[in-house]
Design a protein around this motif. Structure first.
Motif, PDB file in Angstrom:
ATOM      1  N   ALA A 104       9.255  -4.360 -15.921  1.00  0.00           N
ATOM      2  CA  ALA A 104      10.862  -5.856 -14.696  1.00  0.00           C
ATOM      3  C   ALA A 104       9.718  -6.149 -14.684  1.00  0.00           C
ATOM      4  O   ALA A 104      10.063  -7.813 -14.247  1.00  0.00           O
ATOM      5  CB  ALA A 104      10.783  -5.009 -13.769  1.00  0.00           C
ATOM      6  N   VAL A 105       8.552  -6.708 -14.005  1.00  0.00           N
ATOM      7  CA  VAL A 105       7.548  -7.549 -13.262  1.00  0.00           C
ATOM      8  C   VAL A 105       6.212  -7.448 -14.710  1.00  0.00           C
ATOM      9  O   VAL A 105       5.314  -6.922 -14.457  1.00  0.00           O
ATOM     10  CB  VAL A 105       7.067  -6.906 -12.274  1.00  0.00           C
ATOM     11  N   PRO A 106       5.785  -9.668 -14.749  1.00  0.00           N
ATOM     12  CA  PRO A 106       4.815  -9.002 -15.960  1.00  0.00           C
ATOM     13  C   PRO A 106       3.620  -8.623 -15.189  1.00  0.00           C
ATOM     14  O   PRO A 106       3.633  -8.733 -13.214  1.00  0.00           O
ATOM     15  CB  PRO A 106       4.800 -10.345 -15.552  1.00  0.00           C
ATOM     16  N   GLU A 107       2.811  -8.574 -15.686  1.00  0.00           N
ATOM     17  CA  GLU A 107       1.324  -7.653 -14.456  1.00  0.00           C
ATOM     18  C   GLU A 107       0.672  -8.656 -14.236  1.00  0.00           C
ATOM     19  O   GLU A 107       0.558  -9.790 -14.292  1.00  0.00           O
ATOM     20  CB  GLU A 107       0.790  -6.781 -16.025  1.00  0.00           C
ATOM     21  N   GLY A 108       0.634  -8.561 -12.503  1.00  0.00           N
ATOM     22  CA  GLY A 108      -0.282  -9.412 -12.173  1.00  0.00           C
ATOM     23  C   GLY A 108       0.371  -9.600 -11.012  1.00  0.00           C
ATOM     24  O   GLY A 108       0.119 -10.239 -10.032  1.00  0.00           O
ATOM     25  N   LYS A 109       2.247  -9.571 -11.510  1.00  0.00           N
ATOM     26  CA  LYS A 109       2.892 -10.807 -10.098  1.00  0.00           C
ATOM     27  C   LYS A 109       3.318 -10.006  -8.706  1.00  0.00           C
ATOM     28  O   LYS A 109       3.564 -10.315  -8.126  1.00  0.00           O
ATOM     29  CB  LYS A 109       3.624 -11.006 -11.468  1.00  0.00           C
ATOM     30  N   GLY A 110       3.337  -8.853  -9.203  1.00  0.00           N
ATOM     31  CA  GLY A 110       4.612  -7.623  -8.418  1.00  0.00           C
ATOM     32  C   GLY A 110       2.999  -6.804  -7.755  1.00  0.00           C
ATOM     33  O   GLY A 110       1.412  -6.389  -8.281  1.00  0.00           O
ATOM     34  N   ALA A 111       2.899  -6.999  -5.959  1.00  0.00           N
ATOM     35  CA  ALA A 111       1.820  -6.088  -5.730  1.00  0.00           C
ATOM     36  C   ALA A 111       2.207  -5.074  -4.644  1.00  0.00           C
ATOM     37  O   ALA A 111       3.985  -5.204  -4.504  1.00  0.00           O
ATOM     38  CB  ALA A 111       0.315  -6.156  -5.088  1.00  0.00           C
ATOM     39  N   MET A 112       1.934  -4.193  -4.605  1.00  0.00           N
ATOM     40  CA  MET A 112       2.408  -2.621  -2.923  1.00  0.00           C
ATOM     41  C   MET A 112       1.290  -2.549  -2.205  1.00  0.00           C
ATOM     42  O   MET A 112      -0.197  -2.709  -2.858  1.00  0.00           O
ATOM     43  CB  MET A 112       2.706  -0.772  -3.995  1.00  0.00           C
ATOM     44  N   ALA A 113       1.275  -2.406  -0.748  1.00  0.00           N
ATOM     45  CA  ALA A 113       0.077  -1.873  -0.529  1.00  0.00           C
ATOM     46  C   ALA A 113       0.980  -0.670   0.931  1.00  0.00           C
ATOM     47  O   ALA A 113       2.107  -0.996   1.505  1.00  0.00           O
ATOM     48  CB  ALA A 113      -0.386  -3.575   0.843  1.00  0.00           C
ATOM     49  N   ALA A 114       0.196   0.076   1.517  1.00  0.00           N
ATOM     50  CA  ALA A 114       0.122   0.210   2.791  1.00  0.00           C
ATOM     51  C   ALA A 114      -0.355  -0.097   3.831  1.00  0.00           C
ATOM     52  O   ALA A 114      -1.071  -0.138   4.330  1.00  0.00           O
ATOM     53  CB  ALA A 114      -0.487   2.038   2.434  1.00  0.00           C
ATOM     54  N   ILE A 115       0.544   0.224   5.122  1.00  0.00           N
ATOM     55  CA  ILE A 115       0.324  -0.360   6.002  1.00  0.00           C
ATOM     56  C   ILE A 115       0.621   0.742   6.767  1.00  0.00           C
ATOM     57  O   ILE A 115       1.043   1.324   7.426  1.00  0.00           O
ATOM     58  CB  ILE A 115       1.517  -0.972   7.016  1.00  0.00           C
ATOM     59  N   ILE A 116      -0.491   1.256   7.553  1.00  0.00           N
ATOM     60  CA  ILE A 116      -0.920   2.260   8.183  1.00  0.00           C
ATOM     61  C   ILE A 116      -1.059   1.247  10.026  1.00  0.00           C
ATOM     62  O   ILE A 116      -2.162   0.802  10.030  1.00  0.00           O
ATOM     63  CB  ILE A 116      -1.892   3.079   7.897  1.00  0.00           C
ATOM     64  N   GLY A 117      -0.626   2.683  11.081  1.00  0.00           N
ATOM     65  CA  GLY A 117      -0.941   3.092  12.184  1.00  0.00           C
ATOM     66  C   GLY A 117       0.039   1.460  13.047  1.00  0.00           C
ATOM     67  O   GLY A 117      -1.061   1.516  13.878  1.00  0.00           O
ATOM     68  N   LEU A 118       0.738   0.987  12.769  1.00  0.00           N
ATOM     69  CA  LEU A 118       1.922   0.129  12.621  1.00  0.00           C
ATOM     70  C   LEU A 118       3.450   0.593  12.712  1.00  0.00           C
ATOM     71  O   LEU A 118       3.497   0.797  12.478  1.00  0.00           O
ATOM     72  CB  LEU A 118       1.657  -1.285  12.371  1.00  0.00           C
ATOM     73  N   ASP A 119       3.877  -0.129  14.431  1.00  0.00           N
ATOM     74  CA  ASP A 119       5.248   1.106  14.577  1.00  0.00           C
ATOM     75  C   ASP A 119       6.200  -0.576  13.260  1.00  0.00           C
ATOM     76  O   ASP A 119       5.397  -1.861  12.895  1.00  0.00           O
ATOM     77  CB  ASP A 119       5.415  -0.497  16.280  1.00  0.00           C
ATOM     78  N   ASN A 120       7.144  -0.248  12.716  1.00  0.00           N
ATOM     79  CA  ASN A 120       8.215  -0.309  12.329  1.00  0.00           C
ATOM     80  C   ASN A 120       8.083  -1.805  12.463  1.00  0.00           C
ATOM     81  O   ASN A 120       8.770  -2.998  11.712  1.00  0.00           O
ATOM     82  CB  ASN A 120       9.374  -0.062  11.774  1.00  0.00           C
ATOM     83  N   SER A 121       8.835  -2.676  13.641  1.00  0.00           N
ATOM     84  CA  SER A 121       9.178  -3.901  14.395  1.00  0.00           C
ATOM     85  C   SER A 121       7.964  -4.716  14.034  1.00  0.00           C
ATOM     86  O   SER A 121       8.223  -5.495  13.606  1.00  0.00           O
ATOM     87  CB  SER A 121       9.189  -3.479  15.405  1.00  0.00           C
ATOM     88  N   LEU A 122       7.173  -4.487  13.775  1.00  0.00           N
ATOM     89  CA  LEU A 122       6.142  -5.074  13.829  1.00  0.00           C
ATOM     90  C   LEU A 122       5.311  -5.032  12.244  1.00  0.00           C
ATOM     91  O   LEU A 122       5.187  -6.496  12.105  1.00  0.00           O
ATOM     92  CB  LEU A 122       4.743  -4.143  14.522  1.00  0.00           C
ATOM     93  N   VAL A 123       5.486  -4.473  12.138  1.00  0.00           N
ATOM     94  CA  VAL A 123       6.059  -4.358   9.503  1.00  0.00           C
ATOM     95  C   VAL A 123       6.356  -5.603   9.881  1.00  0.00           C
ATOM     96  O   VAL A 123       6.529  -6.126   8.529  1.00  0.00           O
ATOM     97  CB  VAL A 123       6.162  -3.266   9.312  1.00  0.00           C
ATOM     98  N   MET A 124       7.651  -5.422  10.111  1.00  0.00           N
ATOM     99  CA  MET A 124       9.301  -6.106   9.914  1.00  0.00           C
ATOM    100  C   MET A 124       8.275  -7.817  10.397  1.00  0.00           C
ATOM    101  O   MET A 124       8.782  -8.624  10.180  1.00  0.00           O
ATOM    102  CB  MET A 124       9.709  -6.153  10.318  1.00  0.00           C
ATOM    103  N   GLU A 125       7.830  -7.964  11.166  1.00  0.00           N
ATOM    104  CA  GLU A 125       7.275  -9.521  11.747  1.00  0.00           C
ATOM    105  C   GLU A 125       6.257  -9.138  10.512  1.00  0.00           C
ATOM    106  O   GLU A 125       6.394 -11.176   9.896  1.00  0.00           O
ATOM    107  CB  GLU A 125       6.887  -8.561  13.279  1.00  0.00           C
ATOM    108  N   ALA A 126       5.587  -9.044  10.217  1.00  0.00           N
ATOM    109  CA  ALA A 126       3.848  -9.563   9.061  1.00  0.00           C
ATOM    110  C   ALA A 126       5.114  -9.906   8.075  1.00  0.00           C
ATOM    111  O   ALA A 126       4.877 -11.331   7.319  1.00  0.00           O
ATOM    112  CB  ALA A 126       3.467  -8.799   9.529  1.00  0.00           C
ATOM    113  N   MET A 127       6.462  -9.227   7.703  1.00  0.00           N
ATOM    114  CA  MET A 127       6.659  -9.374   6.389  1.00  0.00           C
ATOM    115  C   MET A 127       7.747 -10.256   6.182  1.00  0.00           C
ATOM    116  O   MET A 127       7.843 -11.591   5.611  1.00  0.00           O
ATOM    117  CB  MET A 127       7.356  -8.535   5.795  1.00  0.00           C
ATOM    118  N   ASP A 128       8.783 -10.973   7.609  1.00  0.00           N
ATOM    119  CA  ASP A 128       8.632 -12.024   8.138  1.00  0.00           C
ATOM    120  C   ASP A 128       7.924 -12.998   7.721  1.00  0.00           C
ATOM    121  O   ASP A 128       8.363 -14.272   7.233  1.00  0.00           O
ATOM    122  CB  ASP A 128       9.633 -11.953   8.859  1.00  0.00           C
ATOM    123  N   LYS A 129       6.768 -13.409   8.546  1.00  0.00           N
ATOM    124  CA  LYS A 129       6.043 -14.745   8.019  1.00  0.00           C
ATOM    125  C   LYS A 129       5.960 -14.652   7.253  1.00  0.00           C
ATOM    126  O   LYS A 129       5.196 -15.568   6.630  1.00  0.00           O
ATOM    127  CB  LYS A 129       5.104 -13.879   9.457  1.00  0.00           C
TER     128      LYS A 129
END
Length: 313
Positions: free
Chosen positions: A123-148
């Motif tokens: 679905a996505v060309p190799e090297g174009k996509g990524a995933m990451a684990a965010i540990i120890g942060l409230d959901n609302s702040l993870v949302m804020e990080a993604m929004d920015k």
């Protein structure tokens, strides 16, 4: 009174040798590996038991390999008279839950997840996509990080695993930027994952569309066990909704924390993870901490862990 839930692992839990001990001891488990080989016209059994690792890590092989291993172990647990009231699987693991619930035949499921793996990989060309684990942060702040970080591209929540752990998914630069911002906001860790594609985000919608076309020809039965859907974090009520949920599941977040909370609210006090690894038991322990109830947790992936389960239940 003991109330049991079965949990089934998803991609990332695989390792060489998974299922081997149990298949060598139990003919019913070995038969599942043989059925898998015949259904796929592929020596999946040898791939699970002996590798090589680079082949097992390919998504289109990983997915049927984990499904096969989990179902093989499930057969043995069933022979010992242990059954669950409720089941759920993480992403790919949901297909094991559907097999356990008699919604899908194993033969159809193993062919379907091999295609699912290929669609997700392509679905996505190799090297174009990524995933990451965010540990120890409230959901609302993870949302804020993604929004920015969205100024850099697509980044979305992919797995809501347990309190303080969210996996994010999307385009490489946006995911990296979200990790940097998450650390600035107080995350203990923000770590890129070793995956082949950005699973469970909108970039995978095309893979879901291809899967939908395959599902047209698949027979779906009414569940004989309670299953909780990744997409809703709630019960699958009617077989008519299953194909739509499986299509959406590819590109929508996995609501795992909500799924476990639903089980606990309905009286589950024993969690058994069936298949490679014990990640889901770890999540269940963290999720259940806020409850006053007493819980038991087991994982079954080899003879030692099977014997442990059988002596305590």
């Amino acid at each position: 009174m003991r109330k049991i839930a079965f949990l089934f692992p998803g991609q990332g839990a695989q390792y060489i040798g998974m299922g081997k001990e149990i298949a060598e001891k139990y003919p019913s488990a070995n038969k599942i590996f043989q059925i898998s080989n015949e259904s796929l016209n592929l020596d999946l059994k040898n791939l699970c038991f002996e590798g090589p690792d680079e082949e097992l890590m390919k998504t289109e092989f990983t997915q049927p390999a984990i499904l096969t291993t989990s179902v093989a172990i499930l057969k043995v647990i069933g022979e010992h008279g242990i059954n669950a009231e409720i089941c759920a699987g993480l992403s790919l693991g949901e297909y094991t839950a559907l097999v356990y619930s008699n919604v899908l035949s194993f033969e159809e499921a193993v062919k379907l997840v091999k295609k699912r793996g290929r669609f997700m990989q392509e679905a996505v060309p190799e090297g174009k996509g990524a995933m990451a684990a965010i540990i120890g942060l409230d959901n609302s702040l993870v949302m804020e990080a993604m929004d920015k970080a969205r100024t850099k591209g697509v980044v979305e929540g992919a797995n809501y695993n347990c309190p303080g752990q969210i996996v994010i998914s999307g385009e490489v630069e946006a995911v990296k930027d979200a990790c940097t911002i998450a650390k600035e906001l107080g995350a203990k860790k923000a770590t890129l994952l070793s995956v082949s594609a950005p699973f469970h985000c909108s970039l995978l919608k095309n893979a879901g569309d291809k899967l939908k076309d395959e599902l047209v020809n698949v027979s779906i039965n009414q569940p004989i066990k309670k299953i909780i859907s990744n997409v809703t974090g709630d019960y699958i009520i009617n077989s008519d909704e299953i194909k739509d949920l499986l299509t959406k599941q590819v590109s929508m977040p996995v609501l795992w924390e909500k799924s476990i909370e639903q089980m606990i609210d309905d009286g589950i006090n024993t969690f058994i993870e069936i298949g490679p690894g014990k990640t889901l038991i770890g999540f269940a322990k963290k999720i259940s901490k806020k409850y006053d109830n007493e819980f038991d947790y087991f994982n079954v992936e080899n003879i030692e862990t099977l014997d442990n389960l059988l002596t305590k239940i």
